[in-house]
Design a protein around this motif. Structure first.
Motif, short mmCIF file in Angstrom:
data_model
loop_
_atom_site.label_atom_id
_atom_site.label_comp_id
_atom_site.label_asym_id
_atom_site.label_seq_id
_atom_site.Cartn_x
_atom_site.Cartn_y
_atom_site.Cartn_z
N MET A 1 -133.80 29.50 -67.99
CA MET A 1 -135.24 29.46 -67.94
C MET A 1 -135.69 29.88 -66.54
O MET A 1 -135.07 29.51 -65.56
CB MET A 1 -135.75 28.04 -68.24
CG MET A 1 -135.58 27.64 -69.69
SD MET A 1 -135.98 25.91 -70.09
CE MET A 1 -137.54 25.67 -69.38
N GLU B 1 -141.27 29.19 -66.45
CA GLU B 1 -141.07 28.53 -67.75
C GLU B 1 -140.80 27.04 -67.54
O GLU B 1 -141.33 26.19 -68.26
CB GLU B 1 -139.90 29.14 -68.50
CG GLU B 1 -140.16 30.49 -69.10
CD GLU B 1 -138.91 31.05 -69.75
OE1 GLU B 1 -138.95 31.33 -70.95
OE2 GLU B 1 -137.88 31.20 -69.05
N VAL C 1 -143.11 24.16 -69.18
CA VAL C 1 -142.57 23.20 -70.15
C VAL C 1 -142.71 21.78 -69.60
O VAL C 1 -143.10 20.85 -70.32
CB VAL C 1 -141.10 23.52 -70.50
CG1 VAL C 1 -140.48 22.42 -71.35
CG2 VAL C 1 -141.01 24.86 -71.23
N SER D 1 -127.50 23.90 -69.42
CA SER D 1 -128.78 23.42 -69.94
C SER D 1 -129.63 22.81 -68.83
O SER D 1 -129.12 22.21 -67.89
CB SER D 1 -128.54 22.35 -71.00
OG SER D 1 -127.81 22.89 -72.07
N HIS E 1 -133.27 23.23 -74.14
CA HIS E 1 -132.61 24.50 -74.44
C HIS E 1 -133.66 25.54 -74.82
O HIS E 1 -134.59 25.25 -75.58
CB HIS E 1 -131.64 24.33 -75.62
CG HIS E 1 -130.64 23.25 -75.38
ND1 HIS E 1 -129.45 23.47 -74.74
CD2 HIS E 1 -130.68 21.94 -75.68
CE1 HIS E 1 -128.79 22.33 -74.66
NE2 HIS E 1 -129.51 21.38 -75.22
N ARG E 2 -133.51 26.73 -74.29
CA ARG E 2 -134.41 27.86 -74.60
C ARG E 2 -133.80 28.68 -75.72
O ARG E 2 -132.61 28.98 -75.69
CB ARG E 2 -134.59 28.72 -73.35
CG ARG E 2 -135.56 29.87 -73.53
CD ARG E 2 -135.59 30.69 -72.24
NE ARG E 2 -136.67 31.64 -72.22
CZ ARG E 2 -136.62 32.86 -72.75
NH1 ARG E 2 -135.52 33.28 -73.35
NH2 ARG E 2 -137.65 33.67 -72.69
N ASP E 3 -134.61 29.04 -76.70
CA ASP E 3 -134.13 29.84 -77.82
C ASP E 3 -135.07 31.01 -78.04
O ASP E 3 -136.29 30.85 -78.00
CB ASP E 3 -134.05 28.98 -79.09
CG ASP E 3 -133.44 29.73 -80.26
OD1 ASP E 3 -132.47 30.49 -80.05
OD2 ASP E 3 -133.94 29.56 -81.38
N THR E 4 -134.49 32.18 -78.27
CA THR E 4 -135.28 33.37 -78.60
C THR E 4 -134.81 33.86 -79.96
O THR E 4 -133.65 34.21 -80.13
CB THR E 4 -135.08 34.48 -77.56
OG1 THR E 4 -135.38 33.95 -76.28
CG2 THR E 4 -135.98 35.66 -77.83
N VAL F 1 -140.13 32.82 -78.47
CA VAL F 1 -139.41 31.88 -77.61
C VAL F 1 -139.81 30.46 -77.99
O VAL F 1 -140.99 30.17 -78.20
CB VAL F 1 -139.74 32.14 -76.12
CG1 VAL F 1 -139.05 31.11 -75.23
CG2 VAL F 1 -139.33 33.55 -75.72
N SER F 2 -138.82 29.57 -78.06
CA SER F 2 -139.08 28.16 -78.29
C SER F 2 -138.16 27.34 -77.39
O SER F 2 -137.18 27.86 -76.86
CB SER F 2 -138.86 27.78 -79.76
OG SER F 2 -137.52 27.96 -80.12
N TYR F 3 -138.50 26.08 -77.25
CA TYR F 3 -137.72 25.18 -76.39
C TYR F 3 -137.38 23.94 -77.21
O TYR F 3 -138.27 23.33 -77.80
CB TYR F 3 -138.52 24.79 -75.15
CG TYR F 3 -138.97 26.00 -74.38
CD1 TYR F 3 -138.15 26.57 -73.42
CD2 TYR F 3 -140.19 26.60 -74.65
CE1 TYR F 3 -138.55 27.71 -72.73
CE2 TYR F 3 -140.61 27.73 -73.96
CZ TYR F 3 -139.78 28.28 -73.01
OH TYR F 3 -140.18 29.41 -72.35
#
Length: 72
Positions: free
Chosen positions: A1, A5, A9, A33, A47-50, A55-57
């Motif tokens: 991140m 970001e 967050v 992480s 955790h960051r997810d694309t 993008v989501s966390y």
């Protein structure tokens, strides 16, 4: 991140959960992480997810059994 970001967050979690003691910490190891703290207490990871360009966390919170006995 990215630092931006991380700040966004953290600010969102503080507003959402009503707790200014929430802090996100960048890990020492690369690609590890992000750590989630409430005050000085480690409570989980972020955790960051694309996926599909979005993008989501995700937050994983850890509750140790030994901590549950402290409630009584």
């Amino acid at each position: 991140m990215t630092p931006a970001e991380l700040a966004a967050v953290q600010a969102h979690l503080r507003r959402l959960l009503g707790n200014d003691k929430i802090k996100l910490s960048t890990p020492q190891r690369k690609n590890a992480s992000v750590e989630l703290f409430v005050g000085s207490e480690f409570v989980g990871t972020v955790h960051r997810d694309t996926e599909d360009g979005e993008v989501s966390y995700a937050i994983q919170i850890v509750v140790l059994a030994e901590d549950l006995s402290q409630i009584n």
